[in-house]
Design an enzyme around this catalytic site. Structure first.
Site, PDB file in Angstrom:
ATOM      1  N   ARG A 259      28.523  41.761  19.802  1.00 27.84           N
ATOM      2  CA  ARG A 259      28.320  41.044  21.171  1.00 27.84           C
ATOM      3  C   ARG A 259      27.439  39.943  21.256  1.00 27.84           C
ATOM      4  O   ARG A 259      27.209  39.328  22.250  1.00 27.84           O
ATOM      5  CB  ARG A 259      28.189  42.102  22.066  1.00 27.84           C
ATOM      6  CG  ARG A 259      28.901  43.373  22.131  1.00 27.84           C
ATOM      7  CD  ARG A 259      29.473  43.783  23.220  1.00 27.84           C
ATOM      8  NE  ARG A 259      30.562  44.763  23.267  1.00 27.84           N
ATOM      9  CZ  ARG A 259      31.939  44.584  23.138  1.00 27.84           C
ATOM     10  NH1 ARG A 259      32.345  43.393  23.678  1.00 27.84           N
ATOM     11  NH2 ARG A 259      32.740  45.630  22.928  1.00 27.84           N
TER      12      ARG A 259
ATOM     13  N   HIS B 172      34.272  42.367   9.897  1.00 27.19           N
ATOM     14  CA  HIS B 172      34.928  41.801  11.081  1.00 27.19           C
ATOM     15  C   HIS B 172      34.125  41.015  11.698  1.00 27.19           C
ATOM     16  O   HIS B 172      32.844  41.080  11.859  1.00 27.19           O
ATOM     17  CB  HIS B 172      35.129  43.099  11.997  1.00 27.19           C
ATOM     18  CG  HIS B 172      36.077  43.089  13.280  1.00 27.19           C
ATOM     19  ND1 HIS B 172      35.907  41.976  14.129  1.00 27.19           N
ATOM     20  CD2 HIS B 172      37.294  43.601  13.550  1.00 27.19           C
ATOM     21  CE1 HIS B 172      36.904  41.951  15.235  1.00 27.19           C
ATOM     22  NE2 HIS B 172      37.696  42.934  14.613  1.00 27.19           N
TER      23      HIS B 172
ATOM     24  N   TYR C 118      33.078  39.903  18.608  1.00 33.29           N
ATOM     25  CA  TYR C 118      33.693  39.419  19.606  1.00 33.29           C
ATOM     26  C   TYR C 118      33.617  38.330  20.333  1.00 33.29           C
ATOM     27  O   TYR C 118      34.474  37.814  21.007  1.00 33.29           O
ATOM     28  CB  TYR C 118      33.943  40.691  20.525  1.00 33.29           C
ATOM     29  CG  TYR C 118      34.343  42.079  19.700  1.00 33.29           C
ATOM     30  CD1 TYR C 118      35.310  42.067  19.204  1.00 33.29           C
ATOM     31  CD2 TYR C 118      33.520  43.136  20.165  1.00 33.29           C
ATOM     32  CE1 TYR C 118      35.898  43.334  18.460  1.00 33.29           C
ATOM     33  CE2 TYR C 118      34.088  44.386  19.564  1.00 33.29           C
ATOM     34  CZ  TYR C 118      35.289  44.446  18.825  1.00 33.29           C
ATOM     35  OH  TYR C 118      35.573  45.730  18.244  1.00 33.29           O
TER      36      TYR C 118
ATOM     37  N   HIS D 146      39.380  37.664  15.614  1.00 35.50           N
ATOM     38  CA  HIS D 146      40.477  37.997  16.738  1.00 35.50           C
ATOM     39  C   HIS D 146      40.719  36.289  16.914  1.00 35.50           C
ATOM     40  O   HIS D 146      39.603  35.511  17.142  1.00 35.50           O
ATOM     41  CB  HIS D 146      39.563  38.416  18.024  1.00 35.50           C
ATOM     42  CG  HIS D 146      39.659  39.800  17.901  1.00 35.50           C
ATOM     43  ND1 HIS D 146      38.930  40.534  19.034  1.00 35.50           N
ATOM     44  CD2 HIS D 146      39.820  40.587  16.787  1.00 35.50           C
ATOM     45  CE1 HIS D 146      38.993  41.935  18.464  1.00 35.50           C
ATOM     46  NE2 HIS D 146      39.480  42.005  17.246  1.00 35.50           N
TER      47      HIS D 146
ATOM     48  N   GLU E 192      44.094  39.047  13.403  1.00 30.01           N
ATOM     49  CA  GLU E 192      44.316  40.112  13.662  1.00 30.01           C
ATOM     50  C   GLU E 192      45.675  40.060  14.854  1.00 30.01           C
ATOM     51  O   GLU E 192      45.371  39.109  15.605  1.00 30.01           O
ATOM     52  CB  GLU E 192      43.034  40.888  14.293  1.00 30.01           C
ATOM     53  CG  GLU E 192      43.367  42.347  14.762  1.00 30.01           C
ATOM     54  CD  GLU E 192      42.220  43.127  15.052  1.00 30.01           C
ATOM     55  OE1 GLU E 192      41.155  42.628  14.738  1.00 30.01           O
ATOM     56  OE2 GLU E 192      42.208  44.391  15.727  1.00 30.01           O
TER      57      GLU E 192
ATOM     58  N   ASP F  92      47.030  45.814  13.713  1.00 27.82           N
ATOM     59  CA  ASP F  92      46.380  46.658  14.346  1.00 27.82           C
ATOM     60  C   ASP F  92      47.474  47.605  15.083  1.00 27.82           C
ATOM     61  O   ASP F  92      48.260  47.021  15.962  1.00 27.82           O
ATOM     62  CB  ASP F  92      45.365  46.254  15.401  1.00 27.82           C
ATOM     63  CG  ASP F  92      44.562  47.150  15.945  1.00 27.82           C
ATOM     64  OD1 ASP F  92      45.135  47.937  16.748  1.00 27.82           O
ATOM     65  OD2 ASP F  92      43.342  47.003  15.890  1.00 27.82           O
TER      66      ASP F  92
ATOM     67  N   HIS G 252      47.169  47.630  18.969  1.00 24.16           N
ATOM     68  CA  HIS G 252      47.343  46.220  19.597  1.00 24.16           C
ATOM     69  C   HIS G 252      48.966  45.941  19.376  1.00 24.16           C
ATOM     70  O   HIS G 252      49.491  45.554  20.311  1.00 24.16           O
ATOM     71  CB  HIS G 252      46.555  45.135  18.620  1.00 24.16           C
ATOM     72  CG  HIS G 252      45.394  45.253  19.035  1.00 24.16           C
ATOM     73  ND1 HIS G 252      44.202  44.552  18.331  1.00 24.16           N
ATOM     74  CD2 HIS G 252      44.660  46.164  19.722  1.00 24.16           C
ATOM     75  CE1 HIS G 252      43.108  44.738  18.316  1.00 24.16           C
ATOM     76  NE2 HIS G 252      43.123  46.147  19.285  1.00 24.16           N
TER      77      HIS G 252
ATOM     78  N   HIS H 230      44.705  47.867  10.585  1.00 22.60           N
ATOM     79  CA  HIS H 230      43.753  48.667  11.617  1.00 22.60           C
ATOM     80  C   HIS H 230      44.353  49.869  12.208  1.00 22.60           C
ATOM     81  O   HIS H 230      45.502  49.931  12.941  1.00 22.60           O
ATOM     82  CB  HIS H 230      43.428  48.084  12.690  1.00 22.60           C
ATOM     83  CG  HIS H 230      42.149  46.995  12.425  1.00 22.60           C
ATOM     84  ND1 HIS H 230      41.711  46.086  13.270  1.00 22.60           N
ATOM     85  CD2 HIS H 230      41.298  46.967  11.289  1.00 22.60           C
ATOM     86  CE1 HIS H 230      40.748  45.347  12.684  1.00 22.60           C
ATOM     87  NE2 HIS H 230      40.427  45.745  11.408  1.00 22.60           N
TER      88      HIS H 230
ATOM     89  N   ASP I 259      44.251  47.188  25.627  1.00 23.71           N
ATOM     90  CA  ASP I 259      43.766  47.426  24.190  1.00 23.71           C
ATOM     91  C   ASP I 259      42.952  48.586  24.338  1.00 23.71           C
ATOM     92  O   ASP I 259      41.743  48.363  24.608  1.00 23.71           O
ATOM     93  CB  ASP I 259      43.009  46.055  23.970  1.00 23.71           C
ATOM     94  CG  ASP I 259      42.196  46.236  22.537  1.00 23.71           C
ATOM     95  OD1 ASP I 259      42.318  47.271  21.827  1.00 23.71           O
ATOM     96  OD2 ASP I 259      41.873  45.080  22.048  1.00 23.71           O
TER      97      ASP I 259
ATOM     98  N   HIS J  29      41.937  52.012  22.236  1.00 25.14           N
ATOM     99  CA  HIS J  29      42.183  52.792  21.147  1.00 25.14           C
ATOM    100  C   HIS J  29      41.930  54.137  21.445  1.00 25.14           C
ATOM    101  O   HIS J  29      41.299  54.512  22.101  1.00 25.14           O
ATOM    102  CB  HIS J  29      41.062  52.222  19.921  1.00 25.14           C
ATOM    103  CG  HIS J  29      41.111  51.118  19.677  1.00 25.14           C
ATOM    104  ND1 HIS J  29      40.692  50.308  18.581  1.00 25.14           N
ATOM    105  CD2 HIS J  29      41.856  49.972  20.227  1.00 25.14           C
ATOM    106  CE1 HIS J  29      40.824  49.016  18.389  1.00 25.14           C
ATOM    107  NE2 HIS J  29      41.671  48.668  19.436  1.00 25.14           N
TER     108      HIS J  29
ATOM    109  N   GLU K 238      39.601  52.429  13.704  1.00 31.65           N
ATOM    110  CA  GLU K 238      38.797  51.920  14.764  1.00 31.65           C
ATOM    111  C   GLU K 238      38.848  52.986  15.806  1.00 31.65           C
ATOM    112  O   GLU K 238      39.069  52.488  16.914  1.00 31.65           O
ATOM    113  CB  GLU K 238      39.273  50.616  15.127  1.00 31.65           C
ATOM    114  CG  GLU K 238      39.072  49.580  13.966  1.00 31.65           C
ATOM    115  CD  GLU K 238      39.610  48.433  14.246  1.00 31.65           C
ATOM    116  OE1 GLU K 238      40.800  48.174  14.826  1.00 31.65           O
ATOM    117  OE2 GLU K 238      38.859  47.256  14.111  1.00 31.65           O
TER     118      GLU K 238
HETATM  119 ZN    ZN Z   1      41.172  46.823  19.726  1.00 31.42          ZN
HETATM  120 FE    FE Z   2      41.545  46.065  15.327  1.00 32.12          FE
HETATM  121 FE    FE Z   3      39.438  43.831  15.854  1.00 26.95          FE
END
Ligand code: ZN
Ligand code: FE
Ligand code: FE
Length: 277
Positions: free
Chosen positions: A37, A67, A70, A107, A142, A176, A179, A211, A224, A226, A256
């Protein structure tokens, strides 16, 4: 052999992640290249890398997935945000070469009202700046759920980005499961149909990692959220079909799911027990 792992904290370095993965029954793992972040990246220790490479070779680890944070948005309408994305991306790719021949997932970003076409142009422009002919890392786009103005929730958009990139042999896709299901690809009732579409619109040779997540929200919800394996709208049967699908079964699967380490260990054990080798 099922290649499976989960997301781990990178705070204590590579060897620590390797040891933690092994203790959970994993032979791969995913980690953030920097504060997810924020933006700051920890110094990489050559000694830690060397120790880890020995360890992962000894324990026959599979391909790892890094990864991107974000906070990078390659298709922001703010030039400073795009500049930060380029800086972080380029720096991450340099750092990835400490652990050569692995995967770097990002992303594609959010177009924040500029529309898909502008976004595709901006994302491919960034990739054309940061990709290097000599890099050993494969960069993965992704598949996204399409929340807000997110790019990458359709196979067509992902293909369009790849088509605009010069060194596209450095690009692949991370699918994913949460997703794509939220985006409206029915991997529960028509996995073969979804994979056929993927093959037609992107090419299955681009698919490099999965993912593996269940979803808290219904099919095509464009959310989104999970969920733990078997506790969401995708369900246990669909997940077991997925890891055993002839097209997918050799890929690295990264969990994840919202879990503590014991939960990850349980899911990994469950999936290994339900894998036909
Ligand atoms: Zn996600
Ligand atoms: Fe993912
Ligand atoms: Fe991701």
């Amino acid at each position: 052999m099922l290649h499976i792992g989960c997301h781990l904290s990178a705070a204590k370095g590579f060897l620590h992640m390797g040891q933690e993965a092994l203790s959970l029954g994993a032979d791969t793992f995913q980690f953030f290249t920097r504060n997810p972040r924020g933006g700051s990246a920890k110094e990489i220790s050559q000694q830690d890398v060397d120790n880890f490479l020995d360890f992962s070779c000894f324990h026959h680890f599979s391909t790892l997935l890094a990864h991107a944070p974000y906070t990078i948005n390659p298709c922001s309408d703010n030039p400073q945000t795009r500049e930060f994305a380029e800086m972080a991306f380029a720096d991450d790719l340099k750092r990835m070469e400490y652990i050569p021949h692995n995967l770097y997932n990002f992303h594609p970003g959010s177009h924040v009202g500029q529309g898909s076409e502008v976004a595709v142009t901006l994302i491919s422009a960034l990739l054309n700046k940061v990709l290097d002919r000599n890099q050993t890392t494969t960069v993965l786009l992704e598949t996204m759920s399409g929340k807000g103005s997110e790019i990458g929730s359709t196979f067509e958009e992902l293909r369009a980005i790849i088509d605009h990139v010069e060194l596209s042999d450095k690009l692949g896709i991370c699918l994913d499961t949460c997703h794509v299901y939220s985006a409206g690809y029915d991997i529960v009732n028509d996995l073969d149909g979804v994979l056929e579409k993927f093959d037609r619109q992107i090419g299955l040779n681009r698919l490099k990692a999965i993912h593996l997540n269940d979803s808290m929200t219904p099919f095509a919800s464009h959310k989104d959220r999970h969920e733990k394996i078997g506790q969401g709208t995708i369900g246990t049967d669909a997940v077991i079909r997925l890891i055993n699908h002839p097209t997918l079964k050799h890929l690295p699967f990264l969990l994840e799911t919202p879990n503590e380490p014991e939960g990850y260990a349980r899911e990994i054990k469950f999936l290994r027990n339900n894998y036909n080798s």
